[in-house]
Design a protein around this motif. Sequence first.
Motif, PDB file in Angstrom:
ATOM      1  N   UNK A  37     -22.934   1.907  14.620  1.00 58.04           N
ATOM      2  CA  UNK A  37     -24.141   2.313  15.338  1.00 58.04           C
ATOM      3  C   UNK A  37     -24.688   3.617  14.769  1.00 58.04           C
ATOM      4  N   UNK A  38     -23.785   4.557  14.462  1.00 49.83           N
ATOM      5  CA  UNK A  38     -24.209   5.835  13.883  1.00 49.83           C
ATOM      6  C   UNK A  38     -24.819   5.643  12.502  1.00 49.83           C
ATOM      7  N   UNK A  39     -24.257   4.753  11.698  1.00 52.61           N
ATOM      8  CA  UNK A  39     -24.802   4.481  10.371  1.00 52.61           C
ATOM      9  C   UNK A  39     -26.182   3.829  10.470  1.00 52.61           C
ATOM     10  N   UNK A  40     -26.337   2.896  11.391  1.00 49.40           N
ATOM     11  CA  UNK A  40     -27.634   2.240  11.573  1.00 49.40           C
ATOM     12  C   UNK A  40     -28.702   3.253  11.961  1.00 49.40           C
ATOM     13  N   UNK A  41     -28.315   4.201  12.783  1.00 47.36           N
ATOM     14  CA  UNK A  41     -29.263   5.237  13.209  1.00 47.36           C
ATOM     15  C   UNK A  41     -29.598   6.163  12.043  1.00 47.36           C
ATOM     16  N   UNK A  42     -28.581   6.564  11.288  1.00 49.23           N
ATOM     17  CA  UNK A  42     -28.795   7.480  10.164  1.00 49.23           C
ATOM     18  C   UNK A  42     -29.683   6.868   9.097  1.00 49.23           C
ATOM     19  N   UNK A  43     -29.521   5.571   8.851  1.00 47.27           N
ATOM     20  CA  UNK A  43     -30.288   4.894   7.802  1.00 47.27           C
ATOM     21  C   UNK A  43     -31.601   4.311   8.315  1.00 47.27           C
ATOM     22  N   UNK A  44     -31.919   4.556   9.589  1.00 49.46           N
ATOM     23  CA  UNK A  44     -33.185   4.111  10.189  1.00 49.46           C
ATOM     24  C   UNK A  44     -33.351   2.601  10.057  1.00 49.46           C
ATOM     25  N   UNK A  45     -32.297   1.860  10.382  1.00 47.82           N
ATOM     26  CA  UNK A  45     -32.332   0.415  10.257  1.00 47.82           C
ATOM     27  C   UNK A  45     -33.096  -0.223  11.415  1.00 47.82           C
ATOM     28  N   UNK A  75     -29.734  -3.713  11.490  1.00 49.33           N
ATOM     29  CA  UNK A  75     -28.543  -3.264  12.235  1.00 49.33           C
ATOM     30  C   UNK A  75     -27.587  -4.427  12.455  1.00 49.33           C
ATOM     31  N   UNK A  76     -28.123  -5.592  12.869  1.00 57.82           N
ATOM     32  CA  UNK A  76     -27.272  -6.761  13.085  1.00 57.82           C
ATOM     33  C   UNK A  76     -26.571  -7.175  11.783  1.00 57.82           C
ATOM     34  N   UNK A  77     -27.293  -7.109  10.674  1.00 59.11           N
ATOM     35  CA  UNK A  77     -26.713  -7.461   9.371  1.00 59.11           C
ATOM     36  C   UNK A  77     -25.566  -6.508   9.013  1.00 59.11           C
ATOM     37  N   UNK A  78     -25.754  -5.232   9.286  1.00 56.23           N
ATOM     38  CA  UNK A  78     -24.704  -4.248   9.033  1.00 56.23           C
ATOM     39  C   UNK A  78     -23.447  -4.600   9.817  1.00 56.23           C
ATOM     40  N   UNK A  79     -23.605  -4.952  11.073  1.00 55.65           N
ATOM     41  CA  UNK A  79     -22.455  -5.333  11.896  1.00 55.65           C
ATOM     42  C   UNK A  79     -21.767  -6.571  11.335  1.00 55.65           C
ATOM     43  N   UNK A 125     -25.605  -7.025  21.954  1.00 57.17           N
ATOM     44  CA  UNK A 125     -26.588  -7.920  22.574  1.00 57.17           C
ATOM     45  C   UNK A 125     -27.905  -7.188  22.741  1.00 57.17           C
ATOM     46  N   UNK A 126     -28.978  -7.825  22.333  1.00 57.33           N
ATOM     47  CA  UNK A 126     -30.283  -7.165  22.381  1.00 57.33           C
ATOM     48  C   UNK A 126     -30.853  -7.082  23.784  1.00 57.33           C
ATOM     49  N   UNK A 127     -30.400  -7.985  24.683  1.00 61.71           N
ATOM     50  CA  UNK A 127     -30.968  -7.956  26.031  1.00 61.71           C
ATOM     51  C   UNK A 127     -30.347  -6.874  26.898  1.00 61.71           C
ATOM     52  N   UNK A 128     -29.295  -6.229  26.412  1.00 59.04           N
ATOM     53  CA  UNK A 128     -28.688  -5.128  27.167  1.00 59.04           C
ATOM     54  C   UNK A 128     -29.097  -3.802  26.540  1.00 59.04           C
ATOM     55  N   UNK A 129     -28.870  -2.721  27.284  1.00 56.30           N
ATOM     56  CA  UNK A 129     -29.188  -1.403  26.753  1.00 56.30           C
ATOM     57  C   UNK A 129     -28.361  -1.157  25.499  1.00 56.30           C
ATOM     58  N   UNK A 130     -28.966  -0.647  24.452  1.00 55.35           N
ATOM     59  CA  UNK A 130     -28.296  -0.507  23.161  1.00 55.35           C
ATOM     60  C   UNK A 130     -28.286   0.940  22.721  1.00 55.35           C
ATOM     61  N   UNK A 131     -27.247   1.289  21.954  1.00 53.86           N
ATOM     62  CA  UNK A 131     -27.185   2.624  21.380  1.00 53.86           C
ATOM     63  C   UNK A 131     -27.980   2.744  20.097  1.00 53.86           C
ATOM     64  N   UNK A 132     -28.603   1.631  19.673  1.00 51.86           N
ATOM     65  CA  UNK A 132     -29.390   1.655  18.444  1.00 51.86           C
ATOM     66  C   UNK A 132     -30.792   2.156  18.743  1.00 51.86           C
TER      67      UNK A 132
END
Length: 287
Positions: free
Chosen positions: A68-76, A81-85, A94-101
């Motif tokens: 999650x931190x990497x996705x944020x740093x790289x502005x994904x 972000x899903x691909x990174x995971x 899950x996109x329908x829940x609150x996300x840290x992204x």
Amino acid sequence: MNRAELADFLRHGRARLEPSAVGLPPGARRRTPGLRREEVAALAGMSVDYYTRLEQSRGPRPSRQMLTALARALRLTDDERDHLFHLAGEEPPRRESASGHVRPGLLLILDRLHDTPAQVSTDCGEVLAQNAMACALTGDVSARPPRERNVVRRFFTDPASRALFPPEDLAGHARAHVANLRAVAAARPDDPVPRALVAELRAASAEFARLWETHEVAVRRAATKRFVHPVVGLLELDCEVMLAHDHRQLLVVHTARPGTESYERLRLLRVVGTQELSPHKLSPHGG
């Protein structure tokens, strides 16, 4: 985990980002395009050695928090972000829940706010990203363990978090936190995050439990807040809250009215920046 593909994806993500896109100065002439490894590591809150090993296909499997931190740093984007995971062998959030992204658009706005404190948080109070001015005002939340990045939890369970406010303002902050959390919990009855936070705080804080029983409801919006900073003193700031499209992430911006003493003190805070302030480091809570 596909280490080679993950390494390649990280390298390409880093190469496409200009320093200005993440709020960094251009600096000296760069031999290669994009950000340096140490810049990505700093943005993600990890060591340069750890990030370097990931790019060299020899790092350990990153945790979900680290991804999650990497996705944020790289502005994904969400898809990136899903691909990174997936590359790391993890199921994306899950996109329908609150996300840290944090969405790249919100981060872009945050990076452009150089002279005023701003941060992105969830509607349940978890701070996801701060600019340098927000770190200078309330402390760098990314340096804290994940459980200590929620401002509501810290307000009711850590007395040190209240040192940023005048004592006479604390009751109002407590009511506002509880009223907003009640609104969030009612709007998402099947979401375990607000439900668990409410249960935890009702058991841990007599003050929270008492206020919860009053059934006050008020979604967090614009307000005027006073902060006590150990270097620049008392600041009275206007707080504006802007919602993301799904209303689950908030961009919170604090500004001072021109011509006021708080305006001058906020300008001084920008000069002070995020230097080490030992008294301040004891009480940051993220706003």
